[in-house]
Motif scaffolding. Structure first.
Motif, PDB file in Angstrom:
ATOM      1  N   ALA A  28       0.791  -1.246  -0.069  1.00 17.48           N
ATOM      2  CA  ALA A  28      -0.038  -0.174  -0.079  1.00 17.48           C
ATOM      3  C   ALA A  28       0.936   1.111   0.240  1.00 17.48           C
ATOM      4  N   TRP A  29       1.991   1.068   0.583  1.00 17.57           N
ATOM      5  CA  TRP A  29       2.832   2.523   0.842  1.00 17.57           C
ATOM      6  C   TRP A  29       3.406   2.651  -0.760  1.00 17.57           C
ATOM      7  N   GLY A  30       3.770   1.840  -1.398  1.00 22.01           N
ATOM      8  CA  GLY A  30       4.304   2.248  -2.596  1.00 22.01           C
ATOM      9  C   GLY A  30       3.225   2.312  -3.533  1.00 22.01           C
ATOM     10  N   GLU A  31       1.919   1.854  -3.523  1.00 23.41           N
ATOM     11  CA  GLU A  31       0.854   2.352  -4.330  1.00 23.41           C
ATOM     12  C   GLU A  31       0.570   3.850  -4.026  1.00 23.41           C
ATOM     13  N   ALA A  32       0.610   4.335  -2.725  1.00 23.30           N
ATOM     14  CA  ALA A  32       0.333   5.584  -2.577  1.00 23.30           C
ATOM     15  C   ALA A  32       1.481   6.570  -2.994  1.00 23.30           C
ATOM     16  N   GLY A  33       2.625   6.044  -3.077  1.00 18.64           N
ATOM     17  CA  GLY A  33       3.813   7.022  -3.622  1.00 18.64           C
ATOM     18  C   GLY A  33       3.623   7.111  -4.876  1.00 18.64           C
ATOM     19  N   THR A  34       2.992   6.061  -5.547  1.00 17.35           N
ATOM     20  CA  THR A  34       2.809   6.102  -7.254  1.00 17.35           C
ATOM     21  C   THR A  34       1.810   6.948  -7.497  1.00 17.35           C
ATOM     22  N   LEU A  35       0.739   7.058  -6.798  1.00 20.94           N
ATOM     23  CA  LEU A  35      -0.424   7.751  -6.785  1.00 20.94           C
ATOM     24  C   LEU A  35      -0.200   9.405  -6.505  1.00 20.94           C
ATOM     25  N   TRP A  36       0.512   9.376  -5.374  1.00 19.09           N
ATOM     26  CA  TRP A  36       1.015  10.835  -5.233  1.00 19.09           C
ATOM     27  C   TRP A  36       1.845  11.282  -6.448  1.00 19.09           C
ATOM     28  N   ALA A  37       2.848  10.457  -7.077  1.00 17.37           N
ATOM     29  CA  ALA A  37       3.667  11.039  -8.291  1.00 17.37           C
ATOM     30  C   ALA A  37       2.793  11.348  -9.616  1.00 17.37           C
ATOM     31  N   LEU A  38       1.809  10.283  -9.581  1.00 16.24           N
ATOM     32  CA  LEU A  38       0.856  10.581 -10.756  1.00 16.24           C
ATOM     33  C   LEU A  38       0.103  12.063 -10.372  1.00 16.24           C
ATOM     34  N   ALA A  39      -0.157  12.278  -9.337  1.00 15.27           N
ATOM     35  CA  ALA A  39      -0.993  13.454  -9.056  1.00 15.27           C
ATOM     36  C   ALA A  39      -0.088  14.761  -9.596  1.00 15.27           C
ATOM     37  N   VAL A  40       1.221  14.729  -8.990  1.00 16.09           N
ATOM     38  CA  VAL A  40       2.209  15.701  -9.437  1.00 16.09           C
ATOM     39  C   VAL A  40       2.302  15.710 -10.785  1.00 16.09           C
ATOM     40  N   ALA A  41       2.433  14.872 -11.540  1.00 13.52           N
ATOM     41  CA  ALA A  41       2.614  14.513 -12.949  1.00 13.52           C
ATOM     42  C   ALA A  41       1.148  15.438 -13.672  1.00 13.52           C
ATOM     43  N   GLN A  42       0.093  14.949 -12.864  1.00 12.47           N
ATOM     44  CA  GLN A  42      -1.169  15.599 -13.601  1.00 12.47           C
ATOM     45  C   GLN A  42      -1.243  17.221 -13.386  1.00 12.47           C
ATOM     46  N   LEU A  43      -0.818  17.431 -12.234  1.00 19.34           N
ATOM     47  CA  LEU A  43      -0.716  19.051 -11.936  1.00 19.34           C
ATOM     48  C   LEU A  43       0.128  19.829 -12.865  1.00 19.34           C
ATOM     49  N   ALA A  44       1.332  19.009 -13.163  1.00 19.58           N
ATOM     50  CA  ALA A  44       2.231  19.610 -13.971  1.00 19.58           C
ATOM     51  C   ALA A  44       1.839  19.706 -15.424  1.00 19.58           C
ATOM     52  N   ALA A  45       0.736  18.768 -15.644  1.00 22.89           N
ATOM     53  CA  ALA A  45       0.424  18.822 -17.130  1.00 22.89           C
ATOM     54  C   ALA A  45      -1.012  19.818 -17.419  1.00 22.89           C
ATOM     55  N   GLY A  46      -1.294  20.256 -16.057  1.00 20.67           N
ATOM     56  CA  GLY A  46      -2.392  21.384 -16.163  1.00 20.67           C
ATOM     57  C   GLY A  46      -3.696  20.629 -16.143  1.00 20.67           C
ATOM     58  N   ARG A  47      -3.639  19.390 -15.487  1.00 19.55           N
ATOM     59  CA  ARG A  47      -4.921  18.765 -15.303  1.00 19.55           C
ATOM     60  C   ARG A  47      -5.291  18.667 -13.665  1.00 19.55           C
ATOM     61  N   PRO A  48      -5.765  19.481 -13.301  1.00 19.07           N
ATOM     62  CA  PRO A  48      -5.948  19.516 -11.792  1.00 19.07           C
ATOM     63  C   PRO A  48      -6.970  18.715 -11.295  1.00 19.07           C
ATOM     64  N   ARG A  49      -7.961  18.413 -11.975  1.00 15.79           N
ATOM     65  CA  ARG A  49      -9.033  17.671 -11.623  1.00 15.79           C
ATOM     66  C   ARG A  49      -8.584  15.913 -11.255  1.00 15.79           C
ATOM     67  N   LEU A  50      -7.670  15.648 -12.363  1.00 12.13           N
ATOM     68  CA  LEU A  50      -7.101  14.465 -12.223  1.00 12.13           C
ATOM     69  C   LEU A  50      -6.107  14.450 -11.186  1.00 12.13           C
ATOM     70  N   GLY A  51      -5.466  15.336 -11.132  1.00 15.81           N
ATOM     71  CA  GLY A  51      -4.521  15.553  -9.831  1.00 15.81           C
ATOM     72  C   GLY A  51      -5.086  15.362  -8.527  1.00 15.81           C
ATOM     73  N   LEU A  52      -6.213  16.253  -8.446  1.00 17.67           N
ATOM     74  CA  LEU A  52      -7.131  16.091  -7.020  1.00 17.67           C
ATOM     75  C   LEU A  52      -7.350  14.518  -6.620  1.00 17.67           C
ATOM     76  N   HIS A  53      -7.932  13.868  -8.004  1.00 14.82           N
ATOM     77  CA  HIS A  53      -8.444  12.566  -7.752  1.00 14.82           C
ATOM     78  C   HIS A  53      -7.098  11.519  -7.203  1.00 14.82           C
ATOM     79  N   ARG A  54      -5.932  11.650  -8.036  1.00 14.92           N
ATOM     80  CA  ARG A  54      -4.713  10.722  -7.649  1.00 14.92           C
ATOM     81  C   ARG A  54      -4.525  11.285  -6.040  1.00 14.92           C
TER      82      ARG A  54
END
Length: 997
Positions: A917-943
């Motif tokens: 679970a810890w690794g899954e959370a870390g990856t989801l967090w990184a995906l959130a960072v990626a979505q915010l960097a790409a200008g997709r805040p709704r997807l970033g919020l979800h992740r």
């Protein structure tokens, strides 16, 4: 009363909703309703309500139960529906028809049966009524603990499978418009479930709206690219191409639009392609199997007959010949229904294998047999799959394993008639005809020789009972003695039957053949057969026999060649090594000979040698994996072992060796415990820890080490108990069950003697890691420091590197980058000097985190890339995924978002495979960072929300604070300053608590 769990847990009485009370009280209600057939203990309820129970959890739970008891007082019933049973357990009395889940299961089962039978209107009606019972996700709106997580996941999987079957039924009825709205909603709710999108696109095409179907495909492509950096699967791509071509079959409904697994399983084992005297049976079986898909349900064939008549060989041959008729997969399992010394496989075990084979994630595989069977039927319902169930014990074992689709087929072999399997067509397999029996002897011993004495050959065939196994043994004996007349063997076989005339008639021919062959063996070969009989595994390598015989490997190989030559042992082809197997009747005969001819002390000594040999090989393979981060020296227990050169040769590829010997090693642990070899067997169980981790064999890990630990505690073997406590502590740590992990490590520390400073270092380091994860920084520093001192004292480099790295990570999380770098540099230097590759990878990963924290993303990416490469070369998928996760995040920050998201997508599935679970959370967090960097805040919020929920659940305050900060950024980007401030405030409070810890 009406009880609901398919949505928010609720209770209605006479149409009015009852006031359930606090949110936690509603969680307790949901837990009790999901277990209506069993009483739940206080401990189980606490695990259902909290991931990290508070100090007052017991008192709080009693309050919730008291509140529920008042709510569930029913006028006229004289008491509450909530009862205390079984010395403290709790249960809600639910009458038939009152629980929405029960009604859903009944309607879904009725719908599935109607769909298999081709009764489409009834199927569509039942399945639609089942789906209408859902009012959101199961236990919607309540927070729950680990005991409920898997159950909720399984319910959601079942709901989606029923929705897919409902869509299929409506489409087959020519009613595509009726499913479009529901499918759109489900696709929106589960955007990455491609099969739902397949149904939606097919429905839109059949409704005359191909443009909308193409738009749905485009939306999915965009989502997959943005979320995972991936493309749709092959079936969706083919469907898209057909729409572009204007394929008329889509509009006419001649294609189901069902997805096919990307890599259909092909599990049929290799075997002889030659059968004698079974042409009619083969032809009938082939015709029957090729009728799959013509009738209303699956084709089921039951082949029964006496042992040795050739049931398995016949079933395998026809399955291989008809495999092309089942392009979506052929699955095989030996059910061990009549294997002496082995328990028949439980249906739920087999269903777990099948479901994982067809792509169901391990965490979504039900523990309940009925649930697993229903899910298996749903998964294969719309495919053409062949299931071969070999050596079935009973109808109860077989029925849950039968597929559900009309295009599927199952072939079942069994020694007994499976009375009650009404859907099956039966093929009773008889003995060979006299002519075919003689023909088989000709194949084995040579046609001219057998035809030179037709009367002797006919008599020999009759004495063999015209049974293929007995005939093969006799034929092998003739072939081994080319100068011996056929009639002479017949005379000797007749005499052997007189010696065995008290045996059952069905076994007589084989037993007589076996007895005669056995008496003709050398004493060494007879001893070998007696030693092999009690083995509790179907196949074995030659080194196992060497240990059982207390002989060199070369002698064991020679004895096996002799046993193969007379058909007492069957060679089994493997990828890189020949293995061997005993037929069930040969095994039973060998066990009888062992009981009659060997002293119990001799059998015990042989078992101890086998456990010792397995331990020596397992320890060497484990050492060659170079993955034990604590570098513990082995306690040199006295044991039997092959020479070092042979041990090295056998374990040259340690991962492959472990996988090949998996079942044998598990059974050898049990054998050792059974004869009281607790130290050897417990050490073998502990030596499998790294293999269990790398291969994600978590169920086996828990079972074998728990069993060995219980035996060690009964025997007062503290040293062995320490090893097993440590192994189980690592398992709980990997699966993010931190309180349980701490319990194991503390029990290990309490059991350590003054003679085990290395294990004290290992246990102390494990506790330090857990304290750090739980935000107890000061305790973590002290504990890691103690572990480092112990490692230095014992000259344990691996342990020193691990503890030193832990100290550095605590400094890193406190923002002290210079101190952290110094510790990580020391780890890297020590690891490289000693050639300790896992330590090098760990140090590189840690230095990458320092560079990240210092915004030196190019340097960080280089560190993570090198760490990932080392871990991949070592075969450590989990460590490689940890490095790749942060590599993906840094590549996003370096302006390479597509590459970064693809890496993160792969990491997400690896962590989920490991249930980490810890690794899954870390990856989801990184995906959130990626979505915010790409200008997709709704997807970033979800992740970010997903990551925060996991870190909150497992109790990792440092990373929870980190996740909350990204969550706040997402809220800011979406124009919600109130939610952003709330997240930042909670993160700041957590940081203050961490600074004070």
């Amino acid at each position: 009363m009406e009880f609901r769990v398919l949505g928010r847990p609720d209770v209605y009485y006479e149409g009015e909703s009852l006031d359930i009370g606090t949110p936690k009280q509603r969680t307790v209600l949901g837990a009790l309703l999901l277990s209506t057939n069993e009483a739940l203990s206080t401990e189980r309820l606490m695990d259902s309500v909290w991931w990290q129970p508070p100090a007052a959890a017991g008192a709080n739970l009693r309050l919730y139960l008291a509140g529920l008891r008042r709510v569930l007082q029913v006028p006229g019933e004289g008491g509450s529906r909530l009862c205390t049973v079984r010395a403290g357990g709790y249960q809600i009395n639910v009458y038939p028809g009152e629980l929405d889940l029960e009604r859903f299961d009944r309607l879904a089962d009725e719908g599935e049966r109607a769909l298999r039978a081709g009764r489409l209107p009834a199927a569509a009606d039942c399945l639609e009524r089942a789906l209408r019972l859902w009012r959101g996700r199961a236990l919607d709106g309540v927070a729950y603990g680990p005991a409920l997580q898997a159950t909720v996941l399984r319910l959601e999987e079942r709901r989606l499978a029923v929705a897919e079957q409902w869509a299929q039924a409506r489409l087959a009825l020519g009613q595509p418009e009726s499913v479009v709205s529901e499918l759109r909603a489900l696709v929106k709710e589960h955007p990455l479930r491609e099969r739902l999108c397949v149904h939606l696109m097919v429905a839109l095409c059949r409704a005359g709206r191909p443009g909308e179907a193409l738009a749905a495909y485009a939306e999915l492509c965009a989502l997959l690219a943005s979320e995972l950096g991936a493309d749709p699967g092959p079936e969706l791509r083919r469907l898209h191409e057909r729409i572009l071509r204007g394929d008329d079959s889509l509009a006419s409904g001649t294609s189901s639009g069902q997805a096919v697994p990307a890599a259909p399983p092909r599990q049929l084992p290799a075997g002889s392609t030659e059968l004698c005297g079974r042409a009619d049976e083969l032809a009938w079986l082939a015709r029957t199997l090729r009728g799959a898909g013509v009738g209303d349900g699956p084709v089921v064939i039951a082949v029964d007959g006496v042992a040795g008549v050739g049931k398995s060989a016949l079933a395998l041959k026809v399955a291989r010949e008809c495999a092309s008729w089942f392009p979506d997969g052929q699955v095989y399992v030996d059910l061990r229904g009549a294997t002496p010394g082995l328990e028949p496989l439980r249906p739920v075990e087999v269903l777990g294998r099948f479901l994982r084979t067809f792509g169901v994630r391990p965490s979504a595989v039900p523990d309940d047999e009925a649930e697993a069977a229903a899910l298996f039927r749903s998964v294969v319902a719309q495919h053409r799959v062949l299931v071969l169930l070999d050596d079935a014990a009973s109808l109860a074992q077989v029925r849950p394993l039968l597929p559900g689709g009309a295009g599927c087929a199952a072939v079942v072999t069994s020694r007994r008639v499976l009375t009650g399997l009404a859907e099956a067509v039966r093929l009773p397999l008889d003995l060979l005809s006299p002519g075919h029996a003689v023909s088989l002897l000709e194949q084995l011993a040579g046609t001219p020789r057998v035809r030179a004495d037709p009367a002797g050959a006919a008599r020999l065939a009759a004495l063999c009972g015209h049974l293929p196994l007995a005939l093969r043994i006799a034929g092998a004996r003739l072939a081994a003695r080319p100068g011996s007349p056929v009639a002479e063997l017949a005379d000797r076989l007749a005499a052997a039957q007189h010696r065995l005339d008290e045996l059952a008639v069905a076994d007589l021919a084989v037993r007589a053949s076996l007895d005669l062959t056995y008496r003709g063996l050398t004493e060494r070969a007879r001893l070998a057969l007696r030693r092999l009989g009690p083995l509790r595994t179907r196949d074995f390598p030659s080194w196992a026999l060497a240990a059982l015989l207390d002989a060199p490997l070369s002698q064991a190989d020679q004895v096996l060649d002799d046993l193969v030559a007379v058909h007492l042992v069957e060679p089994v082809a493997a990828a890189d090594q020949t293995r061997y197997r005993l037929h069930d009747l040969v095994r039973a005969f060998a066990q009888e000979q062992a009981s009659a001819g060997d002293e119990p002390s001799a059998r015990t000594a042989a078992t101890r040698r086998l456990v010792g040999a397995a331990l020596a090989l397992a320890e060497r393979a484990d050492t060659r994996l170079s993955a034990d981060f604590l570098g513990l020296a082995r306690h040199r227990l006295a044991r039997w072992s092959l020479p070092r050169a042979e041990v090295d040769r056998i374990t040259a590829d340690p991962r492959s060796w472990f996988e090949r010997e998996h079942d044998l090693l598990m059974s050898v642990v049990d054998d050792g415990l059974a004869v009281g070899a607790t130290g050897l067997a417990g050490s073998l169980a502990a030596a499998l820890t790294t293999f269990f981790q790398l291969g994600t064999h978590f169920d086996d890990w828990r079972r074998v080490q728990s069993r060995a630990l219980a035996a060690a505690l009964r025997a007062g073997d503290r040293r062995t108990a320490v090893k097993l406590y440590r192994g189980l502590g690592e398992l709980e740590t990997i699966q993010d069950r931190y309180p349980e992990a701490i319990g194991h490590f503390e029990a290990a520390r309490a059991a350590i003697t003054n003679h085990d400073p290395e294990y004290e270092a290992a246990i102390t380091a494990g506790l330090g890691y857990l304290y750090r994860l739980r935000g107890q920084s000061s305790a973590a520093l002290d504990t890691f420091g103690r572990a480092r001192e112990l490692a230095l004292r014992t000259d344990n480099l691996n342990g020193r590197v691990y503890a030193t790295n832990g100290i550095g990570v605590v400094h890193l999380e406190r923002g002290r980058l210079a101190e952290a770098t110094a510790y990580f540099d020391e780890c890297l230097r020590l690891s490289r000097q000693a050639g300790y590759r896992p330590g090098e990878a760990q140090a590189l990963r840690s230095l990458g985190h320092v560079a990240r924290a210092d915004h030196r993303y190019a340097d960080a990416a280089d560190y993570f890339r090198r760490a990932q490469q080392i871990s991949e070369n070592l075969g450590d998928r989990l460590a490689a995924a940890h490095a790749a996760c942060w590599l993906g995040e840094t590549r996003v920050r370096l302006g390479r978002p597509g590459e970064g998201r693809r890496l993160l997508a792969r990491c997400l599935w690896v962590h989920r495979d490991f249930a980490n679970a810890w690794g899954e959370a870390g990856t989801l967090w990184a995906l959130a960072v990626a979505q915010l960097a790409a200008g997709r805040p709704r997807l970033g919020l979800h992740r970010a929300g997903q990551a925060v929920a996991i870190w909150r659940r497992i109790g990792s305050p440092h990373w929870l604070a980190t996740g909350l900060r990204v969550l706040a950024e997402a809220h800011d980007a979406l124009g919600d300053p109130v939610a952003a401030e709330q997240a930042r405030r909670e993160a700041a409070e957590l940081r203050q608590q961490l600074d004070e810890s």
